[in-house]
Design a protein around this motif. Structure first.
Motif, PDB file in Angstrom:
ATOM      1  N   GLN A  80       0.827  -1.222   0.000  1.00  0.00           N
ATOM      2  CA  GLN A  80       0.000   0.000   0.000  1.00  0.00           C
ATOM      3  C   GLN A  80       0.854   1.261   0.000  1.00  0.00           C
ATOM      4  OE1 GLN A  80      -2.841  -0.629   3.177  1.00  0.00           O
ATOM      5  NE2 GLN A  80      -4.071  -2.010   1.919  1.00  0.00           N
ATOM      6  N   ASP A 133      -8.326 -11.696  -3.678  1.00  0.00           N
ATOM      7  CA  ASP A 133      -6.934 -11.668  -4.108  1.00  0.00           C
ATOM      8  C   ASP A 133      -6.919 -11.667  -5.641  1.00  0.00           C
ATOM      9  OD1 ASP A 133      -4.336 -12.169  -4.768  1.00  0.00           O
ATOM     10  OD2 ASP A 133      -4.070 -13.813  -3.334  1.00  0.00           O
ATOM     11  N   ALA A 134      -6.336 -10.628  -6.231  1.00  0.00           N
ATOM     12  CA  ALA A 134      -6.315 -10.516  -7.699  1.00  0.00           C
ATOM     13  C   ALA A 134      -5.580 -11.692  -8.350  1.00  0.00           C
ATOM     14  CB  ALA A 134      -5.662  -9.202  -8.105  1.00  0.00           C
ATOM     15  N   GLU A 151     -10.090  -5.684  -4.623  1.00  0.00           N
ATOM     16  CA  GLU A 151      -9.271  -5.155  -3.514  1.00  0.00           C
ATOM     17  C   GLU A 151      -9.217  -6.227  -2.421  1.00  0.00           C
ATOM     18  OE1 GLU A 151      -7.339  -2.163  -2.673  1.00  0.00           O
ATOM     19  OE2 GLU A 151      -6.993  -3.643  -1.113  1.00  0.00           O
TER      20      GLU A 151
HETATM   21  N1  SAM Z   1      -4.757   2.508  -6.469  1.00  0.00           N
HETATM   22  C1  SAM Z   1      -4.303   3.092  -5.233  1.00  0.00           C
HETATM   23  C2  SAM Z   1      -3.375   4.264  -5.504  1.00  0.00           C
HETATM   24  O1  SAM Z   1      -2.908   4.379  -6.651  1.00  0.00           O
HETATM   25  O2  SAM Z   1      -3.135   5.042  -4.605  1.00  0.00           O
HETATM   26  C3  SAM Z   1      -3.624   2.049  -4.342  1.00  0.00           C
HETATM   27  C4  SAM Z   1      -2.427   1.363  -4.940  1.00  0.00           C
HETATM   28  S1  SAM Z   1      -1.487   0.430  -3.775  1.00  0.00           S
HETATM   29  C5  SAM Z   1       0.084   0.469  -4.554  1.00  0.00           C
HETATM   30  C6  SAM Z   1      -1.958  -1.265  -4.117  1.00  0.00           C
HETATM   31  C7  SAM Z   1      -3.374  -1.644  -3.755  1.00  0.00           C
HETATM   32  O3  SAM Z   1      -3.572  -3.037  -4.078  1.00  0.00           O
HETATM   33  C8  SAM Z   1      -3.712  -1.538  -2.276  1.00  0.00           C
HETATM   34  O4  SAM Z   1      -4.972  -0.955  -2.123  1.00  0.00           O
HETATM   35  C9  SAM Z   1      -3.710  -2.974  -1.761  1.00  0.00           C
HETATM   36  O5  SAM Z   1      -4.522  -3.176  -0.633  1.00  0.00           O
HETATM   37  C10 SAM Z   1      -4.202  -3.715  -2.983  1.00  0.00           C
HETATM   38  N2  SAM Z   1      -3.749  -5.126  -3.041  1.00  0.00           N
HETATM   39  C11 SAM Z   1      -2.593  -5.663  -2.555  1.00  0.00           C
HETATM   40  N3  SAM Z   1      -2.503  -6.958  -2.842  1.00  0.00           N
HETATM   41  C12 SAM Z   1      -3.632  -7.277  -3.536  1.00  0.00           C
HETATM   42  C13 SAM Z   1      -4.124  -8.472  -4.101  1.00  0.00           C
HETATM   43  N4  SAM Z   1      -3.435  -9.620  -4.036  1.00  0.00           N
HETATM   44  N5  SAM Z   1      -5.325  -8.453  -4.726  1.00  0.00           N
HETATM   45  C14 SAM Z   1      -6.046  -7.295  -4.807  1.00  0.00           C
HETATM   46  N6  SAM Z   1      -5.619  -6.123  -4.277  1.00  0.00           N
HETATM   47  C15 SAM Z   1      -4.432  -6.106  -3.664  1.00  0.00           C
END
Ligand code: SAM
Length: 283
Positions: free
Chosen positions: A17, A90-91, A66
């Motif tokens: 994050q 989980d993506a 998310e």
């Molecule tokens: N889009 C936002 C920004 O640009 O400020 C947040 C980006 S942050 C780098 C990554 C985001 O992916 C976080 O909200 C995190 O909780 C989410 N995330 C992390 N691992 C993930 C996963 N395996 N599947 C889905 N989302 C995930």
């Protein structure tokens, strides 16, 4: 060290994050993505909505995946939330084909990816390439440089070959760490990956390309005659006009495809071939 709260959220490191906080960069990304009302857009990791909010202005609905339920709790309070189709998942395990089947349209995937899973995620998405229109991702600079690397470049690796086999890839923005909160230790790059419409590459079996490149790059210093000896004799390589004394980093993607197809025919027409490449099939 514990991070300070940002918009009432403590950023979680294991979820990568690092929130984008520079509105000029957000605007450049929206211009690059250029969302259209009738398109199916899917965001991986909306976080606190840095990209989600401005993209929603162009759309009636936006699919978001998310993993962190706390983030979704935050998003629920936002005015654009009713436009979101939310999957708290989980993506890496998400069923992208379900989205395609629901809409019967190619999907446009984007996101500021959690850097710790970005390579895994991109290779996972390649398994779904037939249902993807394009992908626009914020990535760690080193990963982006590997994606676009060409033969002879120090970053040229298995990921470059598999990624360029599937997609045309362009680096579009270079972004400094200070544009995120918390500030990451790495530099970032915004990249577009568009699946080839008329691909310059063809293999009968992608698992063979995966196996060959895995062996070739396992030890970059080894020459091909040694690193690929379980698949090809020196004579095989010469017949394919490949110098057996070259290293993995000097072989073009076209040549790797030729190797994969040569191996495919060998396996198909020979009952003697006894190696098992299925264990290498994960890219
Ligand atoms: N889009 C936002 C920004 O640009 O400020 C947040 C980006 S942050 C780098 C990554 C985001 O992916 C976080 O909200 C995190 O909780 C989410 N995330 C992390 N691992 C993930 C996963 N395996 N599947 C889905 N989302 C995930």
């Amino acid at each position: 060290m514990t991070q300070k709260k940002y918009k009432n959220i403590f950023p979680i490191k294991k979820f990568g994050q690092n929130f984008l906080i520079n509105q000029k960069i957000v605007q450049s990304i929206i211009t690059i993505i250029n969302p259209k009302k009738k398109q199916i857009l899917l965001e991986i990791g909306p976080g606190l909505g840095a990209l989600t909010k401005p993209i929603c202005r162009f759309l009636e609905k936006l699919i978001v995946i998310e993993i962190d339920p706390n983030i979704l709790f935050f998003l629920k309070k936002e005015l654009f939330y009713p436009k979101l189709i939310v999957f708290c998942q989980d993506a890496l395990k998400f069923d992208y084909k379900y989205i395609f089947n629901q809409n019967n349209k190619l999907i446009r995937i984007f996101g500021n990816l959690p850097y710790n899973i970005s390579t895994l995620l991109i290779t996972h998405l390649f398994q779904n390439i037939n249902i993807i229109q394009d992908m626009n991702f914020m990535l760690q600079r080193e990963v982006a440089e590997r994606l676009v690397a060409v033969p002879g470049n120090k970053n040229y690796c298995r990921l470059s070959i598999i990624a360029q086999y599937y997609c045309n890839i362009k680096i579009l923005l270079y972004i400094q760490p200070e544009n995120f909160y918390p500030i990451p230790k790495v530099h970032s790059v915004f990249v577009n990956l568009t699946p080839h419409i008329h691909s310059p590459y063809f293999v009968y079996d992608i698992n063979l390309l995966s196996s060959i490149t895995k062996n070739a790059f396992q030890n970059r210093r080894k020459i091909l005659r040694h690193s690929l000896k379980i698949f090809f004799s020196e004579k095989d390589l010469v017949q394919l006009e490949i110098n057996p004394n070259l290293r993995a980093e000097n072989i073009s993607i076209i040549k790797y495809c030729q190797l994969a197809n040569n191996l495919y025919k060998k396996i198909k027409y020979s009952s003697k071939t006894n190696f098992d490449y299925s264990k290498d099939s994960k890219i």
